[in-house]
Enzyme design. Structure first.
Site, PDB file in Angstrom:
ATOM      1  N   ASP A 134      -7.290  -2.867  14.142  1.00 29.71           N
ATOM      2  CA  ASP A 134      -8.817  -2.564  14.020  1.00 29.71           C
ATOM      3  C   ASP A 134      -8.848  -4.577  13.488  1.00 29.71           C
ATOM      4  OD1 ASP A 134      -7.704  -1.865  11.714  1.00 29.71           O
ATOM      5  OD2 ASP A 134      -9.295  -0.525  11.582  1.00 29.71           O
ATOM      6  N   GLU A 188      -9.751  -2.377   5.596  1.00 33.30           N
ATOM      7  CA  GLU A 188      -9.855  -1.677   6.490  1.00 33.30           C
ATOM      8  C   GLU A 188     -11.384  -2.724   6.996  1.00 33.30           C
ATOM      9  OE1 GLU A 188      -8.867   0.189   9.381  1.00 33.30           O
ATOM     10  OE2 GLU A 188      -7.589   1.909   8.428  1.00 33.30           O
ATOM     11  N   HIS A 193      -7.314  -4.466  10.712  1.00 35.81           N
ATOM     12  CA  HIS A 193      -7.249  -4.422   9.286  1.00 35.81           C
ATOM     13  C   HIS A 193      -5.283  -5.246   8.281  1.00 35.81           C
ATOM     14  CE1 HIS A 193      -4.391  -0.656   9.566  1.00 35.81           C
ATOM     15  NE2 HIS A 193      -3.531  -0.946   9.012  1.00 35.81           N
ATOM     16  N   ASP A 219       0.834  -1.352  -0.038  1.00 39.62           N
ATOM     17  CA  ASP A 219      -0.383   0.138  -0.253  1.00 39.62           C
ATOM     18  C   ASP A 219       0.504   1.470  -0.140  1.00 39.62           C
ATOM     19  OD1 ASP A 219       1.240  -0.495   2.319  1.00 39.62           O
ATOM     20  OD2 ASP A 219      -1.352  -0.472   3.150  1.00 39.62           O
TER      21      ASP A 219
HETATM   22  C1  GLP Z   1      -0.755   0.688   8.722  1.00 37.39           C
HETATM   23  C2  GLP Z   1      -0.123  -0.644   7.547  1.00 37.39           C
HETATM   24  C3  GLP Z   1      -0.077  -2.464   7.923  1.00 37.39           C
HETATM   25  C4  GLP Z   1       0.210  -2.151   9.090  1.00 37.39           C
HETATM   26  C5  GLP Z   1      -0.221  -1.679   9.876  1.00 37.39           C
HETATM   27  C6  GLP Z   1       0.548  -1.900  11.810  1.00 37.39           C
HETATM   28  O1  GLP Z   1      -1.419   0.586   8.534  1.00 37.39           O
HETATM   29  N1  GLP Z   1      -0.575  -0.009   6.024  1.00 37.39           N
HETATM   30  O2  GLP Z   1       0.175  -2.833   6.283  1.00 37.39           O
HETATM   31  O3  GLP Z   1       0.280  -3.609   9.377  1.00 37.39           O
HETATM   32  O4  GLP Z   1      -0.050  -0.487  10.144  1.00 37.39           O
HETATM   33  O5  GLP Z   1       1.155  -1.332  12.083  1.00 37.39           O
HETATM   34  P1  GLP Z   1       2.424  -1.697  13.010  1.00 37.39           P
HETATM   35  O6  GLP Z   1       2.889  -2.500  12.535  1.00 37.39           O
HETATM   36  O7  GLP Z   1       2.901  -0.159  12.691  1.00 37.39           O
HETATM   37  O8  GLP Z   1       1.320  -1.906  13.763  1.00 37.39           O
END
Ligand code: GLP
Length: 241
Positions: free
Chosen positions: A134, A141, A136, A66
């Site tokens: 959440d 989402e 995702h 993404d």
């Molecule tokens: C972002 C990314 C996800 C990731 C998530 C969790 O929103 N788009 O791919 O898994 O955050 O992030 P973190 O690893 O910093 O908790």
């Protein structure tokens, strides 16, 4: 079918993830990569391995999950900048083999379609995932259709809050939209490796592994994938029965 591993802490999770990933660090392989703080330990191990063991990325292709809409690649919090800073700059990877969707394309619909086509042709060997608090995956989402392909999405309020820390804790600076592989896109990967650590992921992890398969928890779809490895630390696993 899940291959579930529970380890003590973030460092052990990163070591374990590297062990899984190592099998795919070979010429011709296609890696699906992720951003966020979770994969950083794995990425530093990949860099170390490249430096010490000369593991080459010259013939490896990558596809990221993404990118934020509206952040140029020069913005330090763009996922493009993140990937170069934390991984690609230290590897012998070929720039033309790196794929990250653009959140700056004039025609975002067209960008999504082209990205989807490229991934479909490439057949990702292993897709690395983190998980949002959440539930995702990528930026899919809760409520995103399971058959979604690469698309533009609005970020959930909770995700904007979670990611605020990367934008000087100023919520007005966090982008509100992103281009993301869809859940259908992610599910096409031959193998999936998801890492989750820390207490704030515990509920999402429980919903993913032991909840109903429901669009309300996007990661729950992984229950339907044939080759998933999940690596958790004790805190992230703390609500599992
Ligand atoms: C972002 C990314 C996800 C990731 C998530 C969790 O929103 N788009 O791919 O898994 O955050 O992030 P973190 O690893 O910093 O908790």
């Amino acid at each position: 079918m899940f291959n579930l591993m529970i380890v003590k802490n973030y460092d052990e999770a990163s070591d374990m993830a590297f062990k899984v990933m190592k099998d795919y660090l070979k010429p011709g392989k296609v890696l699906g990569l992720a951003t966020g703080s979770t994969p950083l330990g794995l990425y530093s191990r990949m860099v170390k391995d490249h430096e010490e063991n000369k593991t080459s990325y010259a013939e490896i292709k990558t596809f990221n999950l993404d990118e934020y809409v509206g952040l140029p690649v020069t913005h330090p919090e763009s996922y493009y900048a993140f990937m170069y800073r934390n991984l690609f700059s230290a590897l012998d990877i070929n720039e033309e083999n790196v794929h990250i969707p653009s959140g700056m394309a004039e025609d975002l619909e067209k960008e999504c379609q082209e990205y989807e086509n490229l991934i479909s042709k490439a057949h990702v060997d292993i897709q690395l995932l983190g998980i949002g608090s959440d539930g995702h995956i990528g930026f899919n989402e809760p409520g995103t259709p399971f058959d979604s392909i690469t698309h533009v999405t609005d970020l959930a309020e909770s995700t904007i809050k979670d990611n605020c820390r990367f934008f000087e804790n100023d919520i007005t600076k966090v982008p509100t939209q992103a281009v993301t592989q869809g859940i259908g896109t992610i599910m096409k990967a031959k193998n999936i490796l998801l890492i989750a650590t820390g207490e704030n992921k515990a509920q999402a992890v429980k919903d993913m592994l032991q909840g109903e398969v429901s669009e309300e928890c996007p990661a729950s779809i992984l229950q339907k994938h044939d080759n998933v490895t999940i690596i958790l630390d004790e805190a992230a696993a703390s609500l599992l029965k």
